[in-house]
Design an enzyme around this catalytic site. Structure first.
Site, PDB file in Angstrom:
ATOM      1  N   GLY A 159       0.483  -0.867  -0.146  1.00 19.96           N
ATOM      2  CA  GLY A 159       0.208  -0.202   0.125  1.00 19.96           C
ATOM      3  C   GLY A 159       0.632   1.105  -0.053  1.00 19.96           C
ATOM      4  N   ARG A 160       0.265   2.382   0.501  1.00 16.57           N
ATOM      5  CA  ARG A 160       1.420   3.703   0.905  1.00 16.57           C
ATOM      6  C   ARG A 160       2.224   3.430   1.144  1.00 16.57           C
ATOM      7  NH1 ARG A 160      -4.108   6.708   0.947  1.00 16.57           N
ATOM      8  NH2 ARG A 160      -4.712   5.268   2.921  1.00 16.57           N
ATOM      9  N   ILE A 161       2.574   2.695   2.692  1.00 25.06           N
ATOM     10  CA  ILE A 161       3.970   2.724   2.701  1.00 25.06           C
ATOM     11  C   ILE A 161       4.217   1.857   2.030  1.00 25.06           C
ATOM     12  CG2 ILE A 161       5.162   2.149   5.254  1.00 25.06           C
ATOM     13  CD1 ILE A 161       2.004   2.942   6.478  1.00 25.06           C
ATOM     14  N   ARG A 181      -2.294  -8.210  -1.842  1.00 25.57           N
ATOM     15  CA  ARG A 181      -3.472  -8.934  -2.259  1.00 25.57           C
ATOM     16  C   ARG A 181      -3.840  -8.763  -3.776  1.00 25.57           C
ATOM     17  NH1 ARG A 181      -8.335  -6.138   1.809  1.00 25.57           N
ATOM     18  NH2 ARG A 181      -7.181  -4.439   1.605  1.00 25.57           N
ATOM     19  N   THR A 241       6.919  -2.209  10.485  1.00 25.72           N
ATOM     20  CA  THR A 241       6.488  -1.253  11.399  1.00 25.72           C
ATOM     21  C   THR A 241       5.534  -1.519  11.256  1.00 25.72           C
ATOM     22  OG1 THR A 241       7.019  -0.389   9.262  1.00 25.72           O
ATOM     23  CG2 THR A 241       8.643  -0.356  10.775  1.00 25.72           C
ATOM     24  N   SER A 242       4.738  -2.445  11.004  1.00 25.71           N
ATOM     25  CA  SER A 242       3.263  -2.653  10.783  1.00 25.71           C
ATOM     26  C   SER A 242       2.498  -2.754  12.276  1.00 25.71           C
ATOM     27  CB  SER A 242       3.169  -3.481   9.689  1.00 25.71           C
ATOM     28  OG  SER A 242       1.378  -4.188  10.377  1.00 25.71           O
ATOM     29  N   ARG A 243       1.733  -4.112  12.185  1.00 26.63           N
ATOM     30  CA  ARG A 243       1.801  -4.353  13.837  1.00 26.63           C
ATOM     31  C   ARG A 243       1.807  -5.167  14.794  1.00 26.63           C
ATOM     32  NH1 ARG A 243       0.122   0.163  14.017  1.00 26.63           N
ATOM     33  NH2 ARG A 243      -1.892   1.101  14.600  1.00 26.63           N
ATOM     34  N   GLU A 272       1.689  -4.726  22.877  1.00 28.61           N
ATOM     35  CA  GLU A 272       2.081  -3.826  23.299  1.00 28.61           C
ATOM     36  C   GLU A 272       1.258  -3.325  24.571  1.00 28.61           C
ATOM     37  OE1 GLU A 272       2.689  -1.221  19.990  1.00 28.61           O
ATOM     38  OE2 GLU A 272       3.584  -2.519  18.519  1.00 28.61           O
ATOM     39  N   HIS A 290       7.829   1.482  18.982  1.00 27.79           N
ATOM     40  CA  HIS A 290       6.337   1.758  18.725  1.00 27.79           C
ATOM     41  C   HIS A 290       6.311   3.498  18.182  1.00 27.79           C
ATOM     42  CE1 HIS A 290       1.934   1.219  17.224  1.00 27.79           C
ATOM     43  NE2 HIS A 290       2.121   2.175  16.525  1.00 27.79           N
ATOM     44  N   GLY A 292       7.150   4.424  14.676  1.00 30.25           N
ATOM     45  CA  GLY A 292       6.918   4.856  13.565  1.00 30.25           C
ATOM     46  C   GLY A 292       6.854   6.055  12.686  1.00 30.25           C
TER      47      GLY A 292
HETATM   48  C1  8YV Z   1      -0.236   5.650  15.362  1.00 31.61           C
HETATM   49  C2  8YV Z   1       0.386   3.373  13.592  1.00 31.61           C
HETATM   50  O1  8YV Z   1       1.327   6.698  15.965  1.00 31.61           O
HETATM   51  O2  8YV Z   1      -1.217   5.218  12.656  1.00 31.61           O
HETATM   52  C3  8YV Z   1      -1.293   4.117  13.164  1.00 31.61           C
HETATM   53  O3  8YV Z   1      -1.817   2.846  12.522  1.00 31.61           O
HETATM   54  O4  8YV Z   1       0.480   2.863  14.179  1.00 31.61           O
HETATM   55  C4  8YV Z   1       0.571   4.854  14.637  1.00 31.61           C
HETATM   56  O5  8YV Z   1       1.722   5.272  14.305  1.00 31.61           O
HETATM   57  C5  8YV Z   1      -0.602   5.251  15.847  1.00 31.61           C
HETATM   58  O6  8YV Z   1      -1.240   4.630  15.585  1.00 31.61           O
HETATM   59  C6  8YV Z   1      -2.042   6.471  17.190  1.00 31.61           C
HETATM   60  O7  8YV Z   1      -2.905   6.348  17.673  1.00 31.61           O
END
Ligand code: 8YV
Length: 328
Positions: A159-161, A181, A241-243, A272, A290, A292
């Protein structure tokens, strides 16, 4: 909501300029001491608010939503990921959900690239050596890492990232591979000279560095399972850097401990703010809290998006960043 100022409850401290603007526009309840909401405080907020502004640190599940007051019409989340919100339950209650996409793409891609460099080049280990006074001077064989240039980067989630990571990585001489996907637009693929892998297993087994850039959804939960971790080559690195939930963290710890993969750069964790204590003991991982998207510019942009979403919704229009379950 038209006419009177909506009651907006914000669960965490936001940048000052955003809070100031919110005070001008809304009947806002800020959280100046930044203490995460307890379950009781969240339940009260769900009763009192017209609009709730949560973050990734709030779990807005079906139970909490079922107990929401009738006046709660909008959850304008501060962040891009929406895995902390039960979207189906929100829809069932007639509550609109918005997020803040697009404005943290470049910052998150920078952090991803930083980890892609930091882990193979042992930046943190080198820094530690200096600070602990253990450096004995240059040597041909000390602090050897692995070359970045010429390696294969496999991006999961284009995607974008993911695309922003690919653009940066090309500048470092990495070849771009991706699993998504569906393939990205042909022009984008050509620009990035990116190779699409329909089969994730096959891609994993051939990459030198793997970057996780997909959202956490039911379909991506533990996508990187013990079976898939076993497909990754022993010299390969993984960056997330996602989840945290996209990787089976316990299984990741095991392959790192056994040196079945070379290392990992993690900005996100499965539970987390808890971090698996075994990760802390490993020298082949770089751990980040966290951060990013943690730039002041990004946070202000995110806050502005939240404000625009609330105002548009208040004017009885569809907010620009409305989240629809089928997007995920
Ligand atoms: C945010 C993030 O800082 O935007 C997201 O999905 O993972 C983070 O970088 C965080 O979600 C803020 O709610």
């Amino acid at each position: 909501m038209t006419g009177t100022k909506p009651v907006v409850i914000v669960t965490r401290k936001l940048p000052d300029v955003i809070e100031t603007r919110m005070m001008e526009l809304f009947d806002v309840r800020l959280n100046l001491d930044d203490e995460p909401f307890t379950a009781e405080r969240m339940a009260a907020a769900m009763q009192e608010a017209d609009v709730l502004v949560p973050t990734v640190t709030d779990r807005i599940d079906g139970k909490i939503l079922a107990a929401a007051g009738d006046r709660l019409r909008l959850i304008a989340s501060f962040g891009t990921g929406v895995d902390h919100i039960d979207l189906a339950a929100a829809r069932a209650r007639g509550i609109t959900v918005t997020n803040t996409p697009g404005v943290l793409t470049e910052d998150t891609a920078d952090m991803t690239m930083a980890l892609i460099l930091a882990v193979p080049r042992r930046l943190v280990a080198g820094e530690r050596l200096m600070r602990t006074g253990q450096w004995r001077g240059w040597s041909p064989t000390s602090m050897l890492g692995n070359r970045i240039h010429g390696k294969r980067l496999g991006i999961i989630g284009m995607g974008r990232i993911g695309q922003a990571v690919a653009r940066r990585a090309r500048g470092f001489g990495l070849s771009i591979h991706y699993h998504n996907r569906r393939p990205v637009h042909a022009e984008t693929e050509a620009e990035l000279e990116a190779t699409f892998w329909d089969n994730l297993d096959q891609m994993l087994s051939r990459m030198d560095i793997i970057s996780i850039n997909c959202p956490h959804t039911p379909a991506t939960y533990h996508l990187i399972s013990p079976r898939r971790l076993a497909l990754i080559q022993p010299h390969a690195f993984i960056v997330n850097t996602s989840r945290g939930e996209v990787i089976d963290e316990n299984a990741l710890v095991r392959v790192l401990q056994n040196r079945e993969i070379a290392g990992a750069g993690l900005d996100v964790f499965e539970h987390e703010p808890q971090v698996n204590p075994k990760l802390l003991g490993l020298d082949n991982v770089v751990l980040m809290p966290h951060m990013g998207s943690a730039t002041i510019e990004g946070r202000i942009d995110m806050g502005q998006k939240v404000i625009i979403n609330i105002r548009t919704f208040g004017d009885n229009h569809t907010p620009p960043d409305r989240v629809i379950e089928t997007m995920y």
